[in-house]
Motif scaffolding. Sequence first.
Motif, PDB file in Angstrom:
ATOM      1  N   ALA A 161      42.332  87.274  39.195  1.00  0.00           N
ATOM      2  CA  ALA A 161      43.135  86.185  39.745  1.00  0.00           C
ATOM      3  C   ALA A 161      42.853  84.900  38.974  1.00  0.00           C
ATOM      4  N   SER A 162      41.595  84.688  38.600  1.00  0.00           N
ATOM      5  CA  SER A 162      41.232  83.493  37.839  1.00  0.00           C
ATOM      6  C   SER A 162      41.915  83.506  36.474  1.00  0.00           C
ATOM      7  N   ASP A 163      41.920  84.673  35.811  1.00  0.00           N
ATOM      8  CA  ASP A 163      42.522  84.754  34.479  1.00  0.00           C
ATOM      9  C   ASP A 163      44.034  84.557  34.547  1.00  0.00           C
ATOM     10  N   ILE A 164      44.672  85.150  35.561  1.00  0.00           N
ATOM     11  CA  ILE A 164      46.127  84.989  35.667  1.00  0.00           C
ATOM     12  C   ILE A 164      46.473  83.525  35.930  1.00  0.00           C
ATOM     13  N   SER A 165      45.710  82.877  36.826  1.00  0.00           N
ATOM     14  CA  SER A 165      46.014  81.480  37.117  1.00  0.00           C
ATOM     15  C   SER A 165      45.807  80.639  35.857  1.00  0.00           C
ATOM     16  N   ALA A 166      44.781  80.942  35.077  1.00  0.00           N
ATOM     17  CA  ALA A 166      44.534  80.199  33.843  1.00  0.00           C
ATOM     18  C   ALA A 166      45.701  80.384  32.875  1.00  0.00           C
ATOM     19  N   PHE A 167      46.180  81.639  32.771  1.00  0.00           N
ATOM     20  CA  PHE A 167      47.301  81.888  31.860  1.00  0.00           C
ATOM     21  C   PHE A 167      48.556  81.131  32.299  1.00  0.00           C
ATOM     22  N   ILE A 211      48.912  78.415  34.036  1.00  0.00           N
ATOM     23  CA  ILE A 211      48.800  76.971  33.801  1.00  0.00           C
ATOM     24  C   ILE A 211      48.900  76.677  32.301  1.00  0.00           C
ATOM     25  N   ALA A 212      48.186  77.480  31.485  1.00  0.00           N
ATOM     26  CA  ALA A 212      48.190  77.232  30.041  1.00  0.00           C
ATOM     27  C   ALA A 212      49.569  77.488  29.449  1.00  0.00           C
ATOM     28  N   ASN A 213      50.304  78.391  30.062  1.00  0.00           N
ATOM     29  CA  ASN A 213      51.611  78.812  29.538  1.00  0.00           C
ATOM     30  C   ASN A 213      52.730  77.862  29.971  1.00  0.00           C
ATOM     31  N   SER A 214      52.416  76.991  30.943  1.00  0.00           N
ATOM     32  CA  SER A 214      53.454  76.124  31.497  1.00  0.00           C
ATOM     33  C   SER A 214      53.753  74.978  30.543  1.00  0.00           C
ATOM     34  N   VAL A 215      55.043  74.659  30.377  1.00  0.00           N
ATOM     35  CA  VAL A 215      55.415  73.502  29.561  1.00  0.00           C
ATOM     36  C   VAL A 215      55.970  72.425  30.486  1.00  0.00           C
ATOM     37  N   PRO A 216      55.560  71.179  30.271  1.00  0.00           N
ATOM     38  CA  PRO A 216      56.085  70.129  31.126  1.00  0.00           C
ATOM     39  C   PRO A 216      57.570  69.932  30.886  1.00  0.00           C
ATOM     40  N   GLN A 224      40.014  84.706  28.143  1.00  0.00           N
ATOM     41  CA  GLN A 224      40.409  84.892  29.548  1.00  0.00           C
ATOM     42  C   GLN A 224      41.912  84.646  29.723  1.00  0.00           C
ATOM     43  N   ILE A 225      42.408  83.637  29.012  1.00  0.00           N
ATOM     44  CA  ILE A 225      43.833  83.359  29.098  1.00  0.00           C
ATOM     45  C   ILE A 225      44.639  84.537  28.545  1.00  0.00           C
ATOM     46  N   ALA A 226      44.152  85.096  27.438  1.00  0.00           N
ATOM     47  CA  ALA A 226      44.839  86.256  26.848  1.00  0.00           C
ATOM     48  C   ALA A 226      44.797  87.440  27.820  1.00  0.00           C
ATOM     49  N   HIS A 227      43.652  87.608  28.480  1.00  0.00           N
ATOM     50  CA  HIS A 227      43.535  88.680  29.475  1.00  0.00           C
ATOM     51  C   HIS A 227      44.500  88.437  30.636  1.00  0.00           C
ATOM     52  N   CYS A 239      60.065  89.725  38.681  1.00  0.00           N
ATOM     53  CA  CYS A 239      60.626  88.808  39.673  1.00  0.00           C
ATOM     54  C   CYS A 239      60.685  87.377  39.152  1.00  0.00           C
ATOM     55  N   HIS A 240      59.581  86.907  38.567  1.00  0.00           N
ATOM     56  CA  HIS A 240      59.500  85.497  38.168  1.00  0.00           C
ATOM     57  C   HIS A 240      59.875  85.340  36.700  1.00  0.00           C
ATOM     58  N   GLU A 241      60.471  84.178  36.399  1.00  0.00           N
ATOM     59  CA  GLU A 241      60.725  83.837  35.007  1.00  0.00           C
ATOM     60  C   GLU A 241      59.447  83.237  34.433  1.00  0.00           C
ATOM     61  N   ILE A 242      58.882  83.873  33.386  1.00  0.00           N
ATOM     62  CA  ILE A 242      57.631  83.401  32.788  1.00  0.00           C
ATOM     63  C   ILE A 242      57.825  83.281  31.284  1.00  0.00           C
ATOM     64  N   ARG A 243      57.522  82.138  30.734  1.00  0.00           N
ATOM     65  CA  ARG A 243      57.741  81.895  29.316  1.00  0.00           C
ATOM     66  C   ARG A 243      56.919  82.888  28.486  1.00  0.00           C
TER      67      ARG A 243
END
Lengths: 685, 243
Positions: free
Chosen positions: A247-253, A255-260, A379-382, A395-399
Amino acid sequence: MQTHKSGFISSIKAFVCDPFRMFGVVSLVLLLLLTIAPAKDYFSEWHGYQRQYLNIIRNRGDAITLRRHFEGGLHQIWIPQLGVVDRCETCHVGLTETSLADVKEQPFRAHPAMPHKLTEFGCVVCHRGQGGATTVNEAHHSEMAGEEPILPARYMESSCGQCHQGPLEGTPKLNRGRAMLSRYGCVSCHSISLPDGTKLEATDNPPPLTHIADKTTREWIYAWLKDPTSYSTSATMPNFALSDADASDISAFLIANSVPQPGDQVALPAQGHGPAADPAAGASLYGESFCASCHAAQNAAGNLVGGDLGPELTNVGTKVKPEWLLAWMRDPQKYDPATPMPQYRWTDAQLKVIAGYVQNKSNPDLLSNVHLQPATRAQIAHGKQLVTEYGCASCHEIRGVPKPDNFGPNLSRIGSKPVVQLVFLPDMEHSLPAYLTQKIREPRSFGSTFRMPRYNFTPSQVEAVTTALLSLTDRSYSLPLNLQVAAVRETKYQPAGQAGQIMTNLNCLSCHRINGHGGDMAPDLSWEGSSVQRPWLDEFLKNPNTLRPALIRRMPKFNLTDAERTTLTDYMMTVYQTSSFQRDEMPLTGYTPEQVEKGRQLFYSKYACQSCHMVNPNEDKGYIGPTLTKVGARLNAAWIFHYLKDPQAMRPGTIEPNQHMSDDDARALTAFLMAQKTGAGQGAK
Amino acid sequence: MQANPWIAGMLAVTVCAGCAHRQGTAPALKAKAAGAAIVVVSGDKQLGFTGALLAQPLVVQVNDDQGNAVPGALVAVTGPRGVAVDPAQVLTDDSGQATIKVMSRGSSGRYEVTATSQDAHGKAFTLAVAEYAAGYQEEVGSEVNGKYCSRCHDPESTTEQVSNYDNLSVKPHSFASGDAYNKFSDADLANIIARGGPAMNRSAQMPPYGWTLNKAEIQAAIAYIRLVSDPPYAAPGVVYAKH
């Protein structure tokens, strides 16, 4: 030894050589052989049931009729087009005997009323099992390849769904289950297509995660992933049983993957931290705006109150960032163009109040135990790998993560999956419904490596989904095409032009249905122009007062400009009309006092309309239907007349009963109702 | 593969009628305390589909002769054939309550689950809790009731649905009142539903639904009324003409 043998041979010899003895013995054997068939018949299971039936009816008052209807022997319904050879009536002797209503034991119960004829559909089309078999075990319980056991009665509605692809009045559970397949995103991972080739599509609206860092924090994502129901008891997102590290790794990914996104956040007002919160003003604006029509929140007693079109707001302040919330409330379509949330046109002062009020709905305890270390690149890659493995992008749109095709097994024919192909847990009933139930309730009980998440369903919801899945059978493909009743498909209707733009911006179709497209929370507006008078509609859009006092879901006020309102009113009055009558075929005024008086009497005595409607606010109490105190200034006379004649034709699904009114009665009632213009109870007693 | 005990427990109630027998052989519990009476806390008179788990568990409480809750009293729960209860034997918790999951029987109709406990002298006292198993017809009837009937016939209001009962000058009977409905035959009930109250010399505030509902829906509504009727409805069988 020798003597024995010779003795035996000699006796055979004596026997064969004596024709009389021989004849006698052979006759005896033949006689015995001949009795085998009738004996087998007599001692057969079905014969036993028929004897039992005759015993049951012997002492009844209707014995003579029943005895006359009874015919012994094997019975069979043969319908070659459907592939039906059903011998069930051999044991179920009293199926069509309505006078056996008081007999409760099987196989002698009378069949309850049903929409189809036994002789046209047979038994196994609905009940499954082996119709050709003549023993209970073979007919009901066989699990051999190519055979199927009988369907437990509680899933019976699934059989209707083999032909009827759309919602049916008589199959509430099947309708619920089918809606859930789309509503809970089952069809995002499992592809399900119907015999006519249409594919079920998801109707939930999972948020895009491309700009998620604008909206919320990594800590909230972590807590949500671990258990969505801890944040909101009505969460539709299932639980993936992730480990803390995953769960920690997915949340990190994420956030890191999000573009403002420019405009996703607005600068907060200068004074203090976050929007000014004025609880009293906030609560009243929240109420006035009817946020609860779509959003639920827990009240002081811990009960969820409100709709389920939008997410639950009980703890939303813990989730969203104040600067995002302000931007969202100003223009939700900026962050999520597909959101069902309307743009409310709140003033800056109102925005501050409402955003502050919503932000205060928080529970700091939720995230107090979440302490995450900054994530490493690995961890982000994981995290990204896990997002791909668990099919989050279904389900979700993910960049950067494409939507996977056919992520879960195709379920288009799951209802005919042979029992021999299923793997059961120890101690589990060996049947398809039991398997599906367990799979939905506890997907990981079949192995910890399964990816399917666990939904927070009640037992009746599990049963509904199971029913919907059991309706997807091989048989529905093999039945004659003319039996297939296609679902009424949602149209792609979108209002056009300038009015269309306003309606899209207000998301009218989230609640209202127009020309076969839209929500079902509010009235269908397809014929609104035939129904209401223009001045009323204009006034209503300015200030939507409620017509049904008993409803908690109501139309919000949108602060429309005069120009916007005029555009909308013109468009609706012109375009949304029915072709079944002319709206000016009856006058709005000019009814004689005699007509009004006759209508009044009909209203209060013969039809007792005051049970559900109010005309005289001082006398009448009914509040199931809309208040009619000013109905003469609201509705067109022709609409009232045609509505009284056949309510369901004008508003499908309305609970107002069709009273089979004569034209005279309907005209008199129309006259009485058209006299109600100012709310003073004109002509009422 | 080893199933974990929780799942095994769930399975025991979901699976088959056969598990009713298996539970009978569960190791016997020993009572730590004795009460004098059992009362229902919640979960009685629930409508469940045949053969399905009831939505809410049955919660009973053991009290002593002063009416105080007794923790640690042994409660044995039994149902008629085809009804599975889990657990079949349970000690009351700290608040004197016991929670039992109940699986409806396979055929429709009213049934009773019996909870038994013993007082200090070893004398048994019991509580019978009525539940309703709805077959297909009753389930459809309960939908019809929810959409068309309950707003007037059910005096209870909820936040989602306000009852119209208080606004009517002639009060309708709740469907649970068997005394009011059991004297009507199915044909009479169908007549009232289809043609309205005046068809049977009753109030016009009961409107006719014969042009709104079809025959099967009306029959389903009647089946539902018969199911929830208290005292229970007994079908008359064949009625003879009086000579």
